[in-house]
Design a protein around this motif. Structure first.
Motif, PDB file in Angstrom:
ATOM      1  N   CYS A  50       2.671 -28.791 -51.019  1.00 58.32           N
ATOM      2  CA  CYS A  50       2.360 -28.741 -52.447  1.00 58.32           C
ATOM      3  C   CYS A  50       1.019 -28.064 -52.711  1.00 58.32           C
ATOM      4  O   CYS A  50       0.055 -28.242 -51.962  1.00 58.32           O
ATOM      5  N   ASN A  51       0.964 -27.313 -53.787  1.00 59.65           N
ATOM      6  CA  ASN A  51      -0.310 -26.746 -54.243  1.00 59.65           C
ATOM      7  C   ASN A  51      -1.131 -27.787 -54.981  1.00 59.65           C
ATOM      8  O   ASN A  51      -2.356 -27.788 -54.908  1.00 59.65           O
ATOM      9  N   LYS A  52      -0.430 -28.680 -55.711  1.00 57.82           N
ATOM     10  CA  LYS A  52      -1.089 -29.800 -56.378  1.00 57.82           C
ATOM     11  C   LYS A  52      -0.132 -30.993 -56.414  1.00 57.82           C
ATOM     12  O   LYS A  52       1.092 -30.822 -56.475  1.00 57.82           O
ATOM     13  N   ILE A  53      -0.722 -32.188 -56.402  1.00 56.72           N
ATOM     14  CA  ILE A  53       0.042 -33.427 -56.545  1.00 56.72           C
ATOM     15  C   ILE A  53      -0.516 -34.185 -57.737  1.00 56.72           C
ATOM     16  O   ILE A  53      -1.742 -34.317 -57.883  1.00 56.72           O
ATOM     17  N   ILE A  54       0.373 -34.674 -58.582  1.00 57.71           N
ATOM     18  CA  ILE A  54      -0.028 -35.463 -59.744  1.00 57.71           C
ATOM     19  C   ILE A  54       0.373 -36.917 -59.526  1.00 57.71           C
ATOM     20  O   ILE A  54       1.499 -37.195 -59.088  1.00 57.71           O
ATOM     21  N   VAL A  55      -0.526 -37.836 -59.820  1.00 58.83           N
ATOM     22  CA  VAL A  55      -0.224 -39.273 -59.808  1.00 58.83           C
ATOM     23  C   VAL A  55      -0.703 -39.861 -61.132  1.00 58.83           C
ATOM     24  O   VAL A  55      -1.483 -39.252 -61.861  1.00 58.83           O
ATOM     25  N   HIS A  56      -0.238 -41.097 -61.422  1.00 59.94           N
ATOM     26  CA  HIS A  56      -0.535 -41.677 -62.725  1.00 59.94           C
ATOM     27  C   HIS A  56      -1.690 -42.677 -62.729  1.00 59.94           C
ATOM     28  O   HIS A  56      -2.011 -43.230 -63.790  1.00 59.94           O
ATOM     29  N   SER A  57      -2.300 -42.930 -61.589  1.00 61.33           N
ATOM     30  CA  SER A  57      -3.402 -43.894 -61.559  1.00 61.33           C
ATOM     31  C   SER A  57      -4.278 -43.656 -60.337  1.00 61.33           C
ATOM     32  O   SER A  57      -3.820 -43.080 -59.338  1.00 61.33           O
ATOM     33  N   PRO A  58      -5.533 -44.119 -60.382  1.00 64.56           N
ATOM     34  CA  PRO A  58      -6.419 -43.996 -59.204  1.00 64.56           C
ATOM     35  C   PRO A  58      -5.863 -44.731 -57.986  1.00 64.56           C
ATOM     36  O   PRO A  58      -6.019 -44.249 -56.855  1.00 64.56           O
ATOM     37  N   SER A  59      -5.219 -45.880 -58.194  1.00 60.64           N
ATOM     38  CA  SER A  59      -4.663 -46.614 -57.054  1.00 60.64           C
ATOM     39  C   SER A  59      -3.553 -45.817 -56.384  1.00 60.64           C
ATOM     40  O   SER A  59      -3.410 -45.834 -55.157  1.00 60.64           O
TER      41      SER A  59
ATOM     42  N   GLU B  57      -7.733 -35.362 -50.902  1.00 59.81           N
ATOM     43  CA  GLU B  57      -8.076 -35.868 -52.233  1.00 59.81           C
ATOM     44  C   GLU B  57      -8.200 -34.740 -53.243  1.00 59.81           C
ATOM     45  O   GLU B  57      -7.865 -34.911 -54.419  1.00 59.81           O
ATOM     46  N   SER B  58      -8.673 -33.586 -52.812  1.00 62.70           N
ATOM     47  CA  SER B  58      -8.856 -32.459 -53.728  1.00 62.70           C
ATOM     48  C   SER B  58      -7.524 -31.914 -54.237  1.00 62.70           C
ATOM     49  O   SER B  58      -7.470 -31.209 -55.253  1.00 62.70           O
ATOM     50  N   LEU B  59      -6.458 -32.251 -53.544  1.00 59.59           N
ATOM     51  CA  LEU B  59      -5.119 -31.785 -53.917  1.00 59.59           C
ATOM     52  C   LEU B  59      -4.535 -32.602 -55.065  1.00 59.59           C
ATOM     53  O   LEU B  59      -3.626 -32.151 -55.765  1.00 59.59           O
ATOM     54  N   ILE B  60      -5.083 -33.809 -55.262  1.00 59.58           N
ATOM     55  CA  ILE B  60      -4.434 -34.797 -56.138  1.00 59.58           C
ATOM     56  C   ILE B  60      -5.158 -34.917 -57.473  1.00 59.58           C
ATOM     57  O   ILE B  60      -6.380 -35.090 -57.515  1.00 59.58           O
ATOM     58  N   LYS B  61      -4.386 -34.873 -58.546  1.00 63.09           N
ATOM     59  CA  LYS B  61      -4.918 -35.014 -59.901  1.00 63.09           C
ATOM     60  C   LYS B  61      -4.334 -36.265 -60.543  1.00 63.09           C
ATOM     61  O   LYS B  61      -3.118 -36.463 -60.522  1.00 63.09           O
ATOM     62  N   VAL B  62      -5.192 -37.106 -61.109  1.00 63.33           N
ATOM     63  CA  VAL B  62      -4.739 -38.310 -61.805  1.00 63.33           C
ATOM     64  C   VAL B  62      -4.525 -37.983 -63.280  1.00 63.33           C
ATOM     65  O   VAL B  62      -5.454 -37.590 -63.983  1.00 63.33           O
ATOM     66  N   ILE B  63      -3.285 -38.121 -63.726  1.00 58.82           N
ATOM     67  CA  ILE B  63      -2.922 -37.929 -65.137  1.00 58.82           C
ATOM     68  C   ILE B  63      -2.111 -39.154 -65.559  1.00 58.82           C
ATOM     69  O   ILE B  63      -1.063 -39.426 -64.968  1.00 58.82           O
ATOM     70  N   PRO B  64      -2.541 -39.901 -66.555  1.00 54.33           N
ATOM     71  CA  PRO B  64      -1.839 -41.138 -66.930  1.00 54.33           C
ATOM     72  C   PRO B  64      -0.394 -40.896 -67.361  1.00 54.33           C
ATOM     73  O   PRO B  64      -0.022 -39.788 -67.761  1.00 54.33           O
ATOM     74  N   HIS B  65       0.381 -41.945 -67.288  1.00 53.54           N
ATOM     75  CA  HIS B  65       1.753 -41.950 -67.804  1.00 53.54           C
ATOM     76  C   HIS B  65       1.681 -42.003 -69.327  1.00 53.54           C
ATOM     77  O   HIS B  65       0.965 -42.805 -69.906  1.00 53.54           O
TER      78      HIS B  65
END
Length: 355
Positions: free
Chosen positions: A122-131, A144-152
């Motif tokens: 993946c070029n980027k991974i999105i998750v919905h929370s810091p946990s 960690e730099s690959l992952i972006k936190v974006i809320p649901h």
């Protein structure tokens, strides 16, 4: 900018994707999608429309898992090969992680092996929370730099919400004075419904009712639930998929929503309850304490003996309307326009474009 969603639910059974898609289109992003999971269907679906700039993967399990180990290996290898081909023609891959592995745990070690490969592609991974970000780093060993936190995003104004509490209770043949606990969502073992029934049976409080509402994954879990609650007439079950326009009936009849998950990465059901202005009972695990707070919820430690029943007992001395209003205000911050903008920025980062 062209984006391709996979898998894409064209029937709209879960409005999550359509809400994101519509708000991305408001930003000028062209979005298409496919819900086909057959081997090499990804390449056919992608290029039958147009070559996208971004492939946005939402749920990966249908592309990896088969009915047996051999089919799972074939599907997984084929899917990874398709992704490699897409990367060779400079399609960027973005993945929103909703679950670490499939909830049914079928061929879990094999699935996890291929899922780790997927994460590396993946070029980027999105998750919905810091946990969730911490879990992805730990389990997938992703950077960690690959992952972006974006809320649901919230579901405010997504479903009809015009029926009153009295009307909703009347439709469900519930007495007005009863305190209604509601479980709402897909019925699967990890959702903790057995523990909920046990806790409710211990309440021994005649002015309460428990509604268990949702589509079961199989008949075995239906029989198990019915057996556990057969001696308690204050438990009512609705084992079916609930049409969008009828969700308001169950939500507005309820005084509090109970979601006693055994494990969780992301919960749309919590956002749904908040969007209907309901207080929530839930374990203090994963994304839950990052989404809810003590002003609108009854959080408990799942490791604590009788933690769930203690949380349920707090309901009788709480201002449930005030708590529900607080959750509704919290839900307002999860606006889809803002979430689409953050998602668009992730796409731009992949393409090295100005935001």
């Amino acid at each position: 900018m062209k984006v391709f969603f996979i898998p894409y639910d064209r029937e709209g059974n879960n409005p999550y994707q359509n809400l994101l898609l519509n708000h991305l289109q408001d930003l000028g992003v062209k979005v298409e999608g496919s819900g086909t999971y057959r081997i090499f269907s990804l390449l056919r679906s992608t290029f039958s429309h147009w070559k996208p700039d971004i492939l946005h993967l939402h749920w990966h399990h249908p592309f990896l898992l088969g009915s047996n180990i051999t089919k799972t290996i074939i599907k997984s290898v084929s899917f990874i090969a398709e992704l490699l081909i897409l990367k060779l023609v400079e399609v960027k891959i973005v993945w929103t992680v909703h679950n670490i592995v499939s909830h049914e745990g079928k061929f879990e070690s094999l699935e996890l092996f291929f899922t780790k490969l997927l994460a590396k592609m993946c070029n980027k991974i999105i998750v919905h929370s810091p946990s969730a970000k911490r879990e992805i780093v730990k389990i997938y060993r992703a950077s960690e730099s690959l992952i972006k936190v974006i809320p649901h995003g919230n579901y405010i104004n997504c479903y009809r919400n015009v029926i009153s509490k009295a009307q909703a209770k009347n439709k469900l043949q519930l007495k007005a004075e009863k305190i209604i606990f509601l479980y709402f969502g897909l019925i699967r073992p990890y959702k903790g419904i057995s523990e909920l029934i046990q806790a409710f049976n211990k309440l021994n409080y005649s002015r309460t009712r428990l509604l268990i509402v949702g589509k079961p994954i199989n008949n075995e879990i239906v029989h198990d639930i019915l057996k556990k609650c057969e001696e308690n007439e204050n438990i009512k079950t609705f084992f079916e998929f609930i049409p969008d326009d009828e969700i308001q009936i169950y939500m507005n009849a309820a005084d509090v929503v109970v979601l006693p998950y055994r494990d969780i990465l992301t919960s749309g059901a919590i956002i749904l309850a908040m969007s209907f202005g309901k207080p929530v009972i839930a374990p203090a695990i994963g994304c839950i304490p990052e989404t809810l707070d003590i002003e609108g919820s009854f959080l408990y430690e799942p490791s604590e003996k009788d933690g769930l029943i203690k949380a349920m007992r707090q309901v009788f001395n709480a201002d449930l309307i005030k708590m529900g209003n607080h959750n509704f205000e919290l839900a307002k911050q999860f606006r889809w326009g803002k979430i689409a903008k953050k998602t668009y920025e992730v796409y731009c980062d992949c393409l090295k474009r100005k935001k």
